[in-house]
Design a protein around this motif. Structure first.
Motif, PDB file in Angstrom:
ATOM      1  N   GLY A 185       0.781  -1.229   0.000  1.00 53.86           N
ATOM      2  CA  GLY A 185       0.000   0.000   0.000  1.00 53.86           C
ATOM      3  C   GLY A 185       0.811   1.275   0.000  1.00 53.86           C
ATOM      4  N   SER A 186       2.134   1.156   0.058  1.00 52.97           N
ATOM      5  CA  SER A 186       2.984   2.346   0.115  1.00 52.97           C
ATOM      6  C   SER A 186       3.073   3.025  -1.250  1.00 52.97           C
ATOM      7  CB  SER A 186       4.383   1.972   0.602  1.00 52.97           C
ATOM      8  OG  SER A 186       4.973   1.010  -0.269  1.00 52.97           O
ATOM      9  N   THR A 187       3.594   4.255  -1.231  1.00 46.32           N
ATOM     10  CA  THR A 187       3.805   5.013  -2.465  1.00 46.32           C
ATOM     11  C   THR A 187       5.267   4.938  -2.864  1.00 46.32           C
ATOM     12  OG1 THR A 187       2.003   6.558  -2.001  1.00 46.32           O
ATOM     13  CG2 THR A 187       3.706   7.294  -3.534  1.00 46.32           C
ATOM     14  N   VAL A 188       5.507   4.534  -4.104  1.00 45.31           N
ATOM     15  CA  VAL A 188       6.858   4.405  -4.637  1.00 45.31           C
ATOM     16  C   VAL A 188       6.999   5.325  -5.847  1.00 45.31           C
ATOM     17  CG1 VAL A 188       8.525   2.874  -5.758  1.00 45.31           C
ATOM     18  CG2 VAL A 188       7.163   2.037  -3.826  1.00 45.31           C
ATOM     19  N   VAL A 189       8.063   6.125  -5.869  1.00 47.61           N
ATOM     20  CA  VAL A 189       8.394   6.936  -7.034  1.00 47.61           C
ATOM     21  C   VAL A 189       9.610   6.346  -7.717  1.00 47.61           C
ATOM     22  CG1 VAL A 189       9.316   9.160  -7.815  1.00 47.61           C
ATOM     23  CG2 VAL A 189       7.366   9.102  -6.272  1.00 47.61           C
ATOM     24  N   VAL A 190       9.512   6.169  -9.025  1.00 46.64           N
ATOM     25  CA  VAL A 190      10.629   5.696  -9.837  1.00 46.64           C
ATOM     26  C   VAL A 190      11.083   6.848 -10.709  1.00 46.64           C
ATOM     27  CG1 VAL A 190      11.361   4.098 -11.640  1.00 46.64           C
ATOM     28  CG2 VAL A 190       9.807   3.314  -9.833  1.00 46.64           C
ATOM     29  N   GLN A 191      12.305   7.324 -10.481  1.00 43.76           N
ATOM     30  CA  GLN A 191      12.874   8.384 -11.310  1.00 43.76           C
ATOM     31  C   GLN A 191      13.580   7.751 -12.509  1.00 43.76           C
ATOM     32  OE1 GLN A 191      15.080  10.040  -7.868  1.00 43.76           O
ATOM     33  NE2 GLN A 191      14.298  12.022  -8.498  1.00 43.76           N
ATOM     34  N   GLY A 192      13.047   7.986 -13.684  1.00 45.62           N
ATOM     35  CA  GLY A 192      13.640   7.431 -14.895  1.00 45.62           C
ATOM     36  C   GLY A 192      12.657   6.545 -15.630  1.00 45.62           C
ATOM     37  N   SER A 193      12.558   6.731 -16.939  1.00 44.26           N
ATOM     38  CA  SER A 193      11.637   5.938 -17.755  1.00 44.26           C
ATOM     39  C   SER A 193      12.363   5.193 -18.864  1.00 44.26           C
ATOM     40  CB  SER A 193      10.543   6.833 -18.351  1.00 44.26           C
ATOM     41  OG  SER A 193      11.111   7.901 -19.100  1.00 44.26           O
ATOM     42  N   GLY A 194      13.639   4.894 -18.614  1.00 43.39           N
ATOM     43  CA  GLY A 194      14.369   4.002 -19.503  1.00 43.39           C
ATOM     44  C   GLY A 194      14.071   2.563 -19.129  1.00 43.39           C
ATOM     45  N   ALA A 195      14.903   1.639 -19.618  1.00 43.22           N
ATOM     46  CA  ALA A 195      14.656   0.219 -19.355  1.00 43.22           C
ATOM     47  C   ALA A 195      14.669  -0.088 -17.866  1.00 43.22           C
ATOM     48  CB  ALA A 195      15.705  -0.620 -20.079  1.00 43.22           C
ATOM     49  N   LEU A 196      15.626   0.489 -17.121  1.00 50.01           N
ATOM     50  CA  LEU A 196      15.677   0.235 -15.689  1.00 50.01           C
ATOM     51  C   LEU A 196      14.461   0.796 -14.980  1.00 50.01           C
ATOM     52  CD1 LEU A 196      18.806  -0.050 -16.527  1.00 50.01           C
ATOM     53  CD2 LEU A 196      19.249   0.389 -14.120  1.00 50.01           C
ATOM     54  N   GLY A 197      14.084   2.020 -15.319  1.00 38.29           N
ATOM     55  CA  GLY A 197      12.946   2.643 -14.673  1.00 38.29           C
ATOM     56  C   GLY A 197      11.642   1.919 -14.954  1.00 38.29           C
ATOM     57  N   ILE A 198      11.451   1.480 -16.186  1.00 41.87           N
ATOM     58  CA  ILE A 198      10.216   0.778 -16.519  1.00 41.87           C
ATOM     59  C   ILE A 198      10.186  -0.594 -15.859  1.00 41.87           C
ATOM     60  CG2 ILE A 198       8.888  -0.245 -18.410  1.00 41.87           C
ATOM     61  CD1 ILE A 198       9.820   2.135 -20.134  1.00 41.87           C
ATOM     62  N   PHE A 199      11.329  -1.285 -15.846  1.00 40.35           N
ATOM     63  CA  PHE A 199      11.385  -2.570 -15.154  1.00 40.35           C
ATOM     64  C   PHE A 199      11.146  -2.372 -13.658  1.00 40.35           C
ATOM     65  CE2 PHE A 199      13.716  -6.098 -13.101  1.00 40.35           C
ATOM     66  CZ  PHE A 199      13.041  -7.171 -13.678  1.00 40.35           C
ATOM     67  N   THR A 214       5.874   7.042 -11.909  1.00 45.00           N
ATOM     68  CA  THR A 214       7.089   7.007 -12.718  1.00 45.00           C
ATOM     69  C   THR A 214       7.351   8.384 -13.298  1.00 45.00           C
ATOM     70  OG1 THR A 214       6.683   4.680 -13.272  1.00 45.00           O
ATOM     71  CG2 THR A 214       8.260   5.884 -14.641  1.00 45.00           C
ATOM     72  N   VAL A 215       8.579   8.850 -13.130  1.00 44.27           N
ATOM     73  CA  VAL A 215       8.993  10.176 -13.599  1.00 44.27           C
ATOM     74  C   VAL A 215       9.911  10.007 -14.805  1.00 44.27           C
ATOM     75  CG1 VAL A 215      10.209  12.306 -12.998  1.00 44.27           C
ATOM     76  CG2 VAL A 215       8.876  11.084 -11.245  1.00 44.27           C
ATOM     77  N   GLY A 216       9.661  10.756 -15.861  1.00 39.27           N
ATOM     78  CA  GLY A 216      10.550  10.664 -17.017  1.00 39.27           C
ATOM     79  C   GLY A 216      10.023  11.441 -18.200  1.00 39.27           C
ATOM     80  N   ALA A 217      10.398  10.971 -19.398  1.00 39.61           N
ATOM     81  CA  ALA A 217      10.033  11.546 -20.689  1.00 39.61           C
ATOM     82  C   ALA A 217      10.767  10.704 -21.735  1.00 39.61           C
ATOM     83  CB  ALA A 217      10.451  13.019 -20.789  1.00 39.61           C
ATOM     84  N   PRO A 218      10.327  10.776 -22.994  1.00 41.91           N
ATOM     85  CA  PRO A 218       9.180  11.498 -23.549  1.00 41.91           C
ATOM     86  C   PRO A 218       7.864  10.784 -23.250  1.00 41.91           C
ATOM     87  CG  PRO A 218      10.280  10.253 -25.258  1.00 41.91           C
ATOM     88  CD  PRO A 218      11.124  10.087 -24.026  1.00 41.91           C
ATOM     89  N   ALA A 219       6.792  11.290 -23.858  1.00 41.09           N
ATOM     90  CA  ALA A 219       5.452  10.786 -23.568  1.00 41.09           C
ATOM     91  C   ALA A 219       5.318   9.298 -23.891  1.00 41.09           C
ATOM     92  CB  ALA A 219       4.414  11.588 -24.350  1.00 41.09           C
ATOM     93  N   PHE A 258      13.226   5.751  -5.911  1.00 39.33           N
ATOM     94  CA  PHE A 258      14.332   5.083  -6.588  1.00 39.33           C
ATOM     95  C   PHE A 258      14.871   5.980  -7.697  1.00 39.33           C
ATOM     96  CE2 PHE A 258      12.042   1.389  -4.923  1.00 39.33           C
ATOM     97  CZ  PHE A 258      13.086   0.576  -4.463  1.00 39.33           C
ATOM     98  N   ASP A 259      16.175   6.233  -7.693  1.00 36.83           N
ATOM     99  CA  ASP A 259      16.824   6.980  -8.770  1.00 36.83           C
ATOM    100  C   ASP A 259      17.367   6.008  -9.802  1.00 36.83           C
ATOM    101  OD1 ASP A 259      18.738   8.307 -10.430  1.00 36.83           O
ATOM    102  OD2 ASP A 259      20.262   8.001  -8.880  1.00 36.83           O
ATOM    103  N   PHE A 260      16.749   5.977 -10.970  1.00 35.39           N
ATOM    104  CA  PHE A 260      17.281   5.232 -12.104  1.00 35.39           C
ATOM    105  C   PHE A 260      17.564   6.174 -13.276  1.00 35.39           C
ATOM    106  CE2 PHE A 260      14.887   1.909  -9.842  1.00 35.39           C
ATOM    107  CZ  PHE A 260      15.893   0.960  -9.701  1.00 35.39           C
ATOM    108  N   ALA A 261      17.614   7.478 -12.991  1.00 31.43           N
ATOM    109  CA  ALA A 261      17.784   8.468 -14.057  1.00 31.43           C
ATOM    110  C   ALA A 261      19.190   9.029 -14.100  1.00 31.43           C
ATOM    111  CB  ALA A 261      16.771   9.593 -13.882  1.00 31.43           C
ATOM    112  N   GLY A 262      19.720   9.417 -12.937  1.00 28.98           N
ATOM    113  CA  GLY A 262      21.084   9.925 -12.888  1.00 28.98           C
ATOM    114  C   GLY A 262      21.256  11.363 -13.317  1.00 28.98           C
ATOM    115  N   ALA A 263      20.170  12.096 -13.559  1.00 35.09           N
ATOM    116  CA  ALA A 263      20.289  13.509 -13.925  1.00 35.09           C
ATOM    117  C   ALA A 263      20.787  14.310 -12.723  1.00 35.09           C
ATOM    118  CB  ALA A 263      18.936  14.039 -14.381  1.00 35.09           C
TER     119      ALA A 263
END
Length: 366
Positions: A185-199, A214-219, A258-263
């Motif tokens: 029931g917790s809230t999880v934020v995933v930074q990054g929408s590449g392969a790691l972020g989507i997985f 999930t945080v990222g881009a493009p649409a 979770f940081d999977f973006a590295g920006a």
């Protein structure tokens, strides 16, 4: 069978330049504990793109063969070669492998952490003009060194899945283990929408998170994330990320970030949108120093900051087990592009550099 004496490989000779097809020598004999494999699938990772770009570099690393997510069929075995679990290997077996470790340094012996090995050997960091020349994925054949931890692969895990397990998937699963329990029931934020972020989005959903953002881009990437379990998505181009996440969570923030973006902005954003007594897991920040943030925020929120580095053979084995268990849970094949041969590897790197593809697939047999 007569062993091949050379292999065709796509070689990086200059950062940012097209790969060149070259014939590289192969060892005359296979050492005890080693194997020679024919690569049947190699999936490109974000690290491959960073090396190609020159963002990840060090003196003397070029020329090199990229690719560290791959699967191969054994064509020759050294004496006594088994997989990491002691299982016998035979010609024709399909294997994956993790980085070589020395077994005798402080990290290996005292910490008992293969990722902390001071002489850890990544196959994709082998120079292409120094023996054993070809140990990476963008090659017809690869030499799997004695110290590399090999894994016999089950038939029900596809080549692409097993290749991705070799880095992206095992990295994500290690990060979740380092984070600790994901409370149902917790809230999880995933930074990054590449392969790691989507997985990671899919893993968070499977782990019992009540809400995954999930945080990222493009649409197109964010739409893909929704197919992999994201309840909400945040486009970082539409305004300050932390403000968007806080608005979605009624000002409370996320229990785990979770940081999977590295920006560069990842650190300040993660701390700002973490909930009181939340956990921030840093995984993707391999590049230049990021933007600063106030330690008083870490103290005031009583946050837990955790670093997680890549993964080892145990994480790789768990990633294979994950795909066995959850192969039908999400449309994993949607992550991968249609396979191409070595001659088109440069084009695929460019596509991933432009964010046109999530996971390019190279089949050197084509």
């Amino acid at each position: 069978m007569t062993l091949p004496s050379s292999t065709r490989a796509a070689v990086l000779t200059e950062h940012g330049a097209p790969l060149t097809l070259q014939d590289l020598p192969l060892p005359d004999a296979v050492e005890p504990g080693a194997a020679l494999v024919r690569i049947v699938c190699s999936t490109l990772c974000g690290t491959d793109i960073e090396i190609w770009e020159g963002r990840m570099t060090f003196p003397g690393m070029l020329p090199m063969v990229l690719g560290h997510e791959m699967v191969g069929e054994i064509v020759a075995l050294g004496e006594g070669t088994t997989d990491a679990l002691g299982r016998a290997l035979s010609l024709g077996d399909r294997i994956g492998w993790s980085e070589s470790t020395c077994g005798s340094c402080y990290g290996c012996v005292v910490l008992r952490e293969p990722v902390a090995c001071s002489r850890r050997g990544y196959g994709f960091l082998q120079r292409a003009d120094v023996p054993p020349y070809a140990t990476a994925g963008l090659s017809e054949y690869a030499y799997v060194t004695p110290g590399a931890a090999k894994l016999l692969l089950p038939e029900n895990v596809k080549d692409t899945w097993a290749s991705m397990a070799g880095c992206a998937a095992k990295t994500v699963l290690r990060a979740f283990e380092r984070a600790g329990r994901i409370r149902p029931g917790s809230t999880v934020v995933v930074q990054g929408s590449g392969a790691l972020g989507i997985f990671a989005t899919a893993v968070a959903s499977i782990a019992g998170a009540g809400r995954v953002i999930t945080v990222g881009a493009p649409a197109e990437r964010l739409e893909l994330a929704t197919r992999f379990g994201a309840d909400q998505v945040v486009d970082f181009r539409e305004g300050p990320v932390a403000e968007q996440v806080l608005a979605l969570t009624d000002g409370r923030g996320a229990d785990v970030v979770f940081d999977f973006a590295g920006a560069p902005s990842v650190g300040p954003d993660a701390v700002a949108m973490a909930a009181q007594r939340g956990t921030v897991v840093i995984v993707g920040s391999t590049g230049p120093q990021g933007d600063g943030f106030a330690l008083s925020a870490v103290m005031g929120k009583e946050l837990t900051l955790v670093g997680s580095l890549n993964g080892d053979i145990s994480d790789y084995a768990r990633a294979i087990e994950f795909f066995e268990a959850f192969g039908s849970r999400f449309p994993w094949d949607d992550l991968f592009s249609q396979p191409v041969g070595l001659a088109e590897a440069s084009d695929k790197i460019t596509h991933m550099h432009r964010l046109d593809e999530v996971k390019a697939v190279i089949d050197p047999r084509l």
